[in-house]
Design a protein around this motif. Structure first.
Motif, short mmCIF file in Angstrom:
data_model
loop_
_atom_site.label_atom_id
_atom_site.label_comp_id
_atom_site.label_asym_id
_atom_site.label_seq_id
_atom_site.Cartn_x
_atom_site.Cartn_y
_atom_site.Cartn_z
N LYS A 117 37.83 28.55 67.17
CA LYS A 117 38.06 28.34 68.61
C LYS A 117 37.13 29.26 69.40
N TRP A 118 36.84 28.91 70.64
CA TRP A 118 36.04 29.73 71.58
C TRP A 118 34.70 30.13 70.93
N HIS B 291 43.47 25.85 73.09
CA HIS B 291 43.03 25.26 71.82
C HIS B 291 41.55 25.49 71.55
N TRP C 287 51.89 23.17 58.88
CA TRP C 287 52.12 22.16 59.91
C TRP C 287 50.90 21.25 60.03
N ARG D 241 48.13 35.23 57.59
CA ARG D 241 49.18 34.80 58.53
C ARG D 241 50.15 33.82 57.88
N LEU E 96 48.88 20.28 68.28
CA LEU E 96 48.43 21.56 67.73
C LEU E 96 49.42 22.63 68.17
N LYS E 97 49.48 23.70 67.37
CA LYS E 97 50.38 24.79 67.70
C LYS E 97 49.79 25.60 68.87
N ASP F 9 37.19 35.86 70.24
CA ASP F 9 38.31 36.78 69.98
C ASP F 9 37.92 37.80 68.93
N TYR G 237 36.60 37.48 64.92
CA TYR G 237 36.88 36.21 64.25
C TYR G 237 35.57 35.45 64.02
N CYS H 158 47.26 22.78 59.08
CA CYS H 158 47.17 24.24 58.96
C CYS H 158 47.78 24.66 57.64
N THR I 30 49.29 29.07 70.35
CA THR I 30 49.41 30.52 70.17
C THR I 30 48.81 31.15 71.42
N CYS J 115 41.96 25.01 57.91
CA CYS J 115 42.27 25.20 59.33
C CYS J 115 41.50 26.35 59.95
N ARG K 233 34.97 24.40 70.53
CA ARG K 233 35.60 24.70 69.25
C ARG K 233 34.87 23.93 68.15
N SER L 77 38.04 25.94 61.70
CA SER L 77 37.90 25.30 63.01
C SER L 77 37.90 26.38 64.08
N1 LIG Z 1 38.55 31.97 67.18
C1 LIG Z 1 39.61 31.60 66.43
N2 LIG Z 1 39.63 30.37 65.89
C2 LIG Z 1 40.68 29.97 65.13
C3 LIG Z 1 41.76 30.85 64.86
C4 LIG Z 1 41.72 32.15 65.47
O1 LIG Z 1 42.62 32.99 65.33
N3 LIG Z 1 40.63 32.48 66.26
N4 LIG Z 1 42.79 30.43 64.04
C5 LIG Z 1 42.50 29.29 63.13
C6 LIG Z 1 43.70 28.70 62.52
S1 LIG Z 1 44.31 29.46 61.12
C7 LIG Z 1 44.25 27.54 62.99
S2 LIG Z 1 45.55 26.81 62.20
C8 LIG Z 1 43.77 26.89 64.22
C9 LIG Z 1 44.89 26.80 65.23
O2 LIG Z 1 44.51 26.00 66.31
P1 LIG Z 1 45.45 25.89 67.59
O3 LIG Z 1 45.66 27.29 68.11
O4 LIG Z 1 44.71 25.02 68.55
O5 LIG Z 1 46.75 25.28 67.13
O6 LIG Z 1 42.68 27.58 64.81
C10 LIG Z 1 41.78 28.18 63.89
N5 LIG Z 1 40.66 28.72 64.63
#
Ligand SMILES: Nc1nc2c(c(=O)[nH]1)N[C@H]1C(S)=C(S)[C@@H](COP(=O)(O)O)O[C@H]1N2
Ligand SMILES: [Mo]
Length: 166
Positions: free
Chosen positions: A138-139, A119, A55, A163, A4-5, A89, A92, A51, A7, A133, A124, A136
């Motif tokens: 996160k947090w 991640h 990628w 993005r 995974l990327k 975050d 989101y 994504c 960030t 993508c 998540r 999915s």
């Molecule tokens: N809370 C949250 N979840 C998110 C995002 C985000 O900015 N905030 N970005 C999404 C996008 S566009 C992608 S591609 C993936 C990136 O996961 P990674 O950061 O583990 O690579 O998380 C997704 N979930």
């Protein structure tokens, strides 16, 4: 670990302060801590993660709690049709039909290890099958059940799509 990327983790994300709330169109709003989740049964699936930016992270092994199991404890009201899944975050959030959301995992582990904060750890959303993508989340800190489809302004879809050309 996965491909995974990476960030940067936003400042508003504090994994030590993490809690999960389930509220909205439910009979019994819930608030759980990490310890509350540790005793629960885990389910798993492995899938490539694509994504929209172009990628792929191949063969990610997710393990976590079935969202349907968590929701059952909160007892969704009959009118609940949608879930708005919020991250830590800022604004989101992602809106999903309840049946798709229920099929997902609140993933706590990735590739055999505790899900790292970069991640989306501690938790998540991982959706099996066809998904975008940005869905999915996160947090994950809140799952809000709704009787209507959340508006585009309430979800991060546009943010995630914006993005793509960056
Ligand atoms: N809370 C949250 N979840 C998110 C995002 C985000 O900015 N905030 N970005 C999404 C996008 S566009 C992608 S591609 C993936 C990136 O996961 P990674 O950061 O583990 O690579 O998380 C997704 N979930
Ligand atoms: Mo993405």
């Amino acid at each position: 670990m996965s491909s995974l990327k990476r960030t940067p983790v936003p400042e508003s994300v504090d994994p030590d302060a993490w809690r999960l709330e389930i509220d909205g169109a439910v009979e019994e709003p819930l608030r759980c801590t990490r310890a509350d989740l540790e005793t629960r049964e885990l389910d798993a699936f492995t899938e490539d993660f694509d994504c929209l930016e172009g990628w792929t992270a191949p063969g990610l092994a997710w393990a976590g709690i079935r969202v349907s199991d968590l929701l059952a404890d909160a007892r969704p009201r009959p009118e609940a049709r949608w879930g708005l899944v919020h991250g830590m975050d800022g604004d989101y959030a992602c809106g999903l039909r309840l049946d798709r959301l229920a099929d997902g995992l609140l993933a706590l582990r990735l590739d055999g290890e505790a899900l790292p904060v970069e991640h989306g750890g501690p938790a998540r959303l991982a959706l099996p099958g066809d998904s975008d993508c940005w869905e999915s989340v996160k947090w994950v800190s809140r799952i809000e059940l709704l009787d209507h489809e959340p508006s585009a302004a309430d979800t991060a879809r546009e943010l995630a799509l914006s993005r793509i050309d960056d």
